[in-house]
Structures are given as C-alpha cells and as structure tokens.
Scaffold this active site. Sequence first.
Site: not given
Length: 453
Positions: A155, A191
């Site tokens: 990311k 997450d």
Amino acid sequence: MVDAEIRELMQSFVLSDYQVQELYKRFNDEISKGLNRTTNALANTKCFPTYVQDLPTGDEIGKYLALDLGGTNFRVLLVTLKGHHEDTVESQIYAVPKELMIGPGVDLFDHIAECLAKFVEKHDMGSAYLPLGFTFSFPCVQMGLKEAILARWTKGFKCPGVVQEDVGRLLREAIHRRGDVDIAVVAILNDTTGTLMSCAHRNPKCRIGVIVGTGCNACYVERVDRVDLLKPEFKRDKKHVLVNTEWGAFGESGQLEFVRTEYDREVDRTSLNVSSQLFEKMVSGMYLGPIVGLVLLRALENNVIFKRDSKRMEFAAALRANPNSFHTKYISEIESDLFPEFTITRGILQDLFGTEKASIEDCLKLKYICECVAQRAATLIGIGISVLLNRIEEKDTVVGIDGSVYRFHPKFDAYMRKTIDKLAKDKIYDIMLSEDGSGRGAALVAAVASKQK
C-alpha cells in the site's frame, strides 16, 4: 446498449464459467498449501495463524484503546464495551504524511505514539491503564498475540528498519520513549481479523472477515488440527484459531496468468511492489481506478469512445500524462449515475478532460468499462469467499465485510453473491457490513485477551 467495439475491448475482463471454476480450484489448493508447514514456503497465501482463538460473546465490559493503521491515515479509537452486544466508539483520524510512509520506521512509530498521547490527553485518560489492540494491516507473521513480524510493506509504505521486525515491540518502544502515557499493547491483529471480531460481537455466526478497500485480504475461523503452523501449545485447549490468509498475494506463482489482462500487467509494472500482491491488484481500491484509466486510454487511442469529439487525442494525452487520474471512487459514482441525465459521469469527465457535455453514448460506454472492471473484481472476491465458506464446517455462516470498494460500489455485493451462489451452493450464508470493523475489532481482541488474563 453499448456497441460491439466496446464489448470487444472489454472481453478480456469477462470471466467464463470455466475460468471461474478453475480459479476456485487454484485458490482452494493455495489455501491448503499455505496451511501446511511443508508447503507454506511455496504458498502465496501464507495463512498466518493470528493466535486469536476466542470470539467475543457480546458480554465484554470496559474501556479499551484501538489503533488502526492500514493506509495514508490511521485512527485511534476509545471503545467502551457495555455488555449485551452494546458499545460506544469515540475516534480521531490522523494523517500519515508521505515522507513518513517511506522514511525511517522509527519516525513512523514516534508519530503514531505522539498521536496516541494527544488522543489520551484529549479524552482526559492520562492516569488510566489502557489496554490497546493494534490493527496493523500489512502482511505479518504472528509469533503470538502481541508479537507480529512484518513480512513486507504494501500500500505504498516502504519504511526501512521495520521489515522482519516485531511491530508490537516498535510501538511499545515508541510509547516508552515518550513516557507520558500508560498504554499496554496487548494484541496485534490484521484489519480482516478486526472485521471478523467486530461482526462476531454483533452476530455470533460470523466466521469470515474480508476487506475490500485500498488493499484486500481475508481471514476465517479454521480448526486447529488443520493449521500446521500453529504452535502445539495453542492446540491443547482450543478447537479453532483465526487464520489470516493474506490472499492479496495469490497469483504470484502464475495462477492468475490465464485471466490477467495487459492492463493488469501495466498497473503491476508501474507499482511500487512489482510482481507481488497480484490478486490485490485486480480487486482493490488502490488499483481499480488506474485499470479503468488504462482501458479508457486504449479506447481513446483506438477511436472507440469520444469518436465525434475533436479533442479526443487531447483527452488521451492527458490520461497518458497522468494515468492515475481516474480515481477508483469514480467507478462507484459512475455506476450509481442515472440514465439518461448522467450528471455525475459528465461532471467527472469535465474534471478529467474539461469536456463540456459528453454524449449519452460516451457516458454509456464509460459506464460499461467501469462495470466490467468492477464485476470482475467482485467475481474474484466471490471466488475467494466461496473457498473459505466451503472450508468451514458450519452450514450457516455470516461473512463480515468492510472497505471502501465494497461499501460504496452500488452493485459489488450483488456481483459477489452471484458468484458465491454458484460455488457454495450447499451453504446458507449472509454478508454483514462491518461497523468500524478494524477499529472496534481491535478493541474487542484486546478485551478478549484481557479477559483471558
């Protein structure tokens, strides 16, 4: 209806029944490989045990901090659990400046610790003992509930000094350097684990957590006897453990080559992490917009769209100069737009190219491009969810999902269900949108961990 030219341009994005079935088989094989100690090194989906072995009951009580880092922003949350499946959440979003995303790791963790201290001060909790669940949404090898070794950055992060280090220790050291707050990092999680825990707090049937946002990943509840990587002492008293699949890396050994397009390869070629996270690059918010941008560029160059616009090649030059200018949020907005007005689509095209009033025909063509890219992404996610549903022994399962792509795209859920209904026919399932999943879930893991102590 759109013409044959645009359908031909998008044909490589339309997955056949054979391709869907073959992808299902390859995905399932890859998960099995990841769970097995002898084949794990060869697996793309690493299937890391999370060491989370208890789901919330809904009766948890107390105040817990949560830290959620997974992109260009991070959140700090104060979660007050009240029992009876009830809670309240107060949160604050903090930015991660670009220089910290690629600068020394110690600077990143010092910044996080500073923001934590500000949050604690703002909520007047300076003297309290605060258990914290840390959602760290990057590929990690969990060595225990509080210890996670970063396998690699994704990311857009590239901080030196963090890969192969325990991120829990780095955060604890940063907090200790400040010395002004009593925060105990009691759990580190992904997450997807947070999403699963958050949904399980509301619905005890939840066994799968999925994120389809900037990145993409999934976790699920697996029997301990199938998780070869889990240390023996964690198999004695518990039947299950949450497994972080890291399925974004699926395809790095060539399993996706028969469905990847030239646009996927170009997006990969220009990314920070070339040849890795190939599944993620076909389904997640960081890449879907750029894929549509590249297709739109090809359509402009081949005179398939904006045929009657004298500035067509100027539009192509603008896209070529800034291939990432087509944002993923545009896909959701365009697919939500109303025919024949196309007010939103025309506004986007005006922002991109300065075109005054795109024709209905061109708006329909752009919508079809977006539809094909989004539907392929949802089909791929549906394949992955089907594999996990079929691995779980419960007949009736809830899948918790979070992430901007799933949350904001008007048809993503329907596209996904169409695939799941084909591949997991014998399963009763429901999909549940996670509320504050990766944040609330971190607090719940901290609560469950504290209860065990």
